[in-house]
Enzyme design. Sequence first.
Site, PDB file in Angstrom:
ATOM      1  N   ASP A  62       0.870  -1.174   0.000  1.00 54.73           N
ATOM      2  CA  ASP A  62       0.000   0.000   0.000  1.00 54.73           C
ATOM      3  C   ASP A  62       0.908   1.226   0.000  1.00 54.73           C
ATOM      4  O   ASP A  62       1.665   1.427   0.948  1.00 54.73           O
ATOM      5  CB  ASP A  62      -0.838  -0.056   1.301  1.00 54.73           C
ATOM      6  CG  ASP A  62      -2.153   0.680   1.200  1.00 54.73           C
ATOM      7  OD1 ASP A  62      -2.177   1.722   0.545  1.00 54.73           O
ATOM      8  OD2 ASP A  62      -3.137   0.200   1.797  1.00 54.73           O
TER       9      ASP A  62
ATOM     10  N   ASP B 268      -2.905   4.688  -2.443  1.00 58.02           N
ATOM     11  CA  ASP B 268      -3.859   5.375  -1.589  1.00 58.02           C
ATOM     12  C   ASP B 268      -4.224   6.732  -2.213  1.00 58.02           C
ATOM     13  O   ASP B 268      -3.333   7.499  -2.600  1.00 58.02           O
ATOM     14  CB  ASP B 268      -3.189   5.586  -0.218  1.00 58.02           C
ATOM     15  CG  ASP B 268      -4.141   6.059   0.845  1.00 58.02           C
ATOM     16  OD1 ASP B 268      -4.993   5.272   1.270  1.00 58.02           O
ATOM     17  OD2 ASP B 268      -4.028   7.243   1.260  1.00 58.02           O
TER      18      ASP B 268
ATOM     19  N   GLU C 174      -6.715   3.627  -5.506  1.00 57.52           N
ATOM     20  CA  GLU C 174      -7.922   4.004  -4.765  1.00 57.52           C
ATOM     21  C   GLU C 174      -8.348   5.364  -5.273  1.00 57.52           C
ATOM     22  O   GLU C 174      -7.743   6.382  -4.956  1.00 57.52           O
ATOM     23  CB  GLU C 174      -7.647   4.073  -3.257  1.00 57.52           C
ATOM     24  CG  GLU C 174      -8.914   4.354  -2.465  1.00 57.52           C
ATOM     25  CD  GLU C 174      -8.667   4.987  -1.105  1.00 57.52           C
ATOM     26  OE1 GLU C 174      -9.530   4.884  -0.239  1.00 57.52           O
ATOM     27  OE2 GLU C 174      -7.607   5.620  -0.910  1.00 57.52           O
TER      28      GLU C 174
ATOM     29  N   HIS D 257     -10.643  -1.910   4.902  1.00 55.11           N
ATOM     30  CA  HIS D 257     -10.391  -1.363   6.247  1.00 55.11           C
ATOM     31  C   HIS D 257     -11.104  -0.041   6.509  1.00 55.11           C
ATOM     32  O   HIS D 257     -10.906   0.552   7.559  1.00 55.11           O
ATOM     33  CB  HIS D 257      -8.882  -1.193   6.440  1.00 55.11           C
ATOM     34  CG  HIS D 257      -8.316  -0.206   5.444  1.00 55.11           C
ATOM     35  ND1 HIS D 257      -8.242  -0.474   4.088  1.00 55.11           N
ATOM     36  CD2 HIS D 257      -7.860   1.041   5.599  1.00 55.11           C
ATOM     37  CE1 HIS D 257      -7.754   0.583   3.475  1.00 55.11           C
ATOM     38  NE2 HIS D 257      -7.508   1.519   4.360  1.00 55.11           N
ATOM     39  N   ASP D 258     -11.879   0.441   5.554  1.00 54.79           N
ATOM     40  CA  ASP D 258     -12.563   1.727   5.725  1.00 54.79           C
ATOM     41  C   ASP D 258     -14.079   1.600   5.840  1.00 54.79           C
ATOM     42  O   ASP D 258     -14.745   2.594   6.135  1.00 54.79           O
ATOM     43  CB  ASP D 258     -12.271   2.644   4.518  1.00 54.79           C
ATOM     44  CG  ASP D 258     -10.830   3.142   4.501  1.00 54.79           C
ATOM     45  OD1 ASP D 258     -10.227   3.266   5.584  1.00 54.79           O
ATOM     46  OD2 ASP D 258     -10.319   3.406   3.401  1.00 54.79           O
TER      47      ASP D 258
HETATM   48  C1  NOJ Z   1      -7.618   6.025   2.279  1.00 50.88           C
HETATM   49  C2  NOJ Z   1      -7.302   4.907   3.219  1.00 50.88           C
HETATM   50  O1  NOJ Z   1      -7.931   3.741   2.764  1.00 50.88           O
HETATM   51  C3  NOJ Z   1      -7.756   5.342   4.587  1.00 50.88           C
HETATM   52  O2  NOJ Z   1      -7.685   4.308   5.522  1.00 50.88           O
HETATM   53  C4  NOJ Z   1      -6.918   6.516   5.002  1.00 50.88           C
HETATM   54  O3  NOJ Z   1      -7.399   7.030   6.234  1.00 50.88           O
HETATM   55  C5  NOJ Z   1      -6.948   7.643   3.967  1.00 50.88           C
HETATM   56  N1  NOJ Z   1      -6.823   7.152   2.623  1.00 50.88           N
HETATM   57  C6  NOJ Z   1      -5.817   8.596   4.190  1.00 50.88           C
HETATM   58  O4  NOJ Z   1      -4.607   7.999   3.852  1.00 50.88           O
END
Ligand code: NOJ
Length: 526
Positions: free
Chosen positions: A100, A202, A261, A321-322
Amino acid sequence: MKKDFLWWRDGIIYQIYPRSYADTQNDGIGDLQGIINKLGYIQDLGVDAIWLSPIYPSPDVDFGYDVAEYTDIDPKFGTMKDFDQLVKEAKKRGIRIILDLVLNHTSDQHSWFIESKRSKDNPYHDWYLWRDPKPNGDPPNNWQSVFGGSAWEFVPELGQYYYHMFYKEQPDVNWRHPKVRAAMLDVFRFWLKKGVAGFRLDVFNAYFKDSAFRDNPTKIGLRAFDRQEHIYDVSQPEMIPLLNEIREICDQFKETYVVGETFLADAAQSAAYCGDDKLHAAFNIGFAHNRWHPKRFLTASLKWYEALGEKAWPNNHLSNHDVQRTATRYCFGEDDRRAKVAAAMLLTLKGTPFVYYGEEIGLRDIPIRKKEDIKDPVGITFWPFYKGRDGCRSPMQWNSELNAGFSQAKPWLPVHENFPDRNVIRQASYPDSLLNFFKSIIEIRKKEPALQRGDFYPLVENPRHILAYLRRQEEDQVAVILNFSSRNLEFDLPDGKWISLLDQDKQISDSIKMNPYGVALLKLQT
Ligand code: NOJ
């Protein structure tokens, strides 16, 4: 397995949140040796690659998504030797490692930012986005932080603001600075040389912001961040040539894969970043937010395939994870029937499946009851309207022993209280567990090229209860029939003789009886 197997197209990617997978250092936080110990389990699942959430040194304001050094390992996870061992041991088992990369921002503890903040004439000052206040002292423009408040933080010693799209401890770097660009591209080279097979980028489409720092237009929305049209703080045209350069670097290594992402983007916008000279893939973020209705998933999938066209191979995910976990969103209590339907869909739709650790045993989010218990700062900020992301990040449940076998020490987040029943050992012990269901679908998928790279044809245009589609690769055809409802139903099959891949090759024609939340995978006999 066919000779022309291409891992990132035909295989499955398993996301691990390293803090929560397996702890060998007994500090309550998972680590690399923990993952190495579990490689047998991961191989047995049948996945082809692991995407590791960040493992770099980090003060953990955003649990690793605030990186203090890009080319090192945080001691809480182990050492570079452990990492090399992980790559090597995984490779022996046919498993690749995807890292990542969080390159939109660094931690405020990164040496670049520490230097940048020292003075306006420090050589690193322009590595970040510093601006003078407005004449009245206000921030330079109206941009907001995703995690709450203005995106500008004032530093009185310098008399300037710096920009942070996320927490103030995550300053955004200045990608227009040639030295920043060069340093970041070296990060790709560093890890590629170490043998990683690819990257998850990311929020890559936030790297560049409007060079004139114009105000975003406003609109109606709930949070301040949502009350703006994000036309100047994300998705700037400079990203495309940068992706071309990233791809060129990655293409110098064998069979690499870069998935982005895309932030604040719909399927069409995400697809625009993909192609032979750009990303291999981007996430279709909205997919995990579909309501439990077959039509929703069908429409979202068709939209995704249409947007990508021939440009890029799709991918699909239901958890990460979000977001709230798949089973938390769709299942009632501890009943796993909907989780099975979701798993079958994820593993058989057209596109590389991304499985989030624990999804295979139907982990549920841990409940967040008190503000004091929250670890994710975003949950503290928005409490009680939004409780943050701790829920989906709880420790993996390996067995019914202390802390579910995750750690001998108190875990950094509580283990879900369902662990005595919901754990790997337990689920391995009975045939119709979610874990065994996952494995059997993966096994079938491995044998059927149609389920890997086949085309996709809906069998019902406007589904109300049953999502049904055909995957076709040359003469191979597999029909997938998923009963989203709690009713017994009958489904009319397309002409031909079908054999049931989940039911001991039983022969079926004309129609099939579908149990509540039943799943059928049928192969056309030729
Ligand atoms: C996206 C990530 O998936 C998330 O977990 C993170 O808080 C934000 N980007 C900032 O890096």
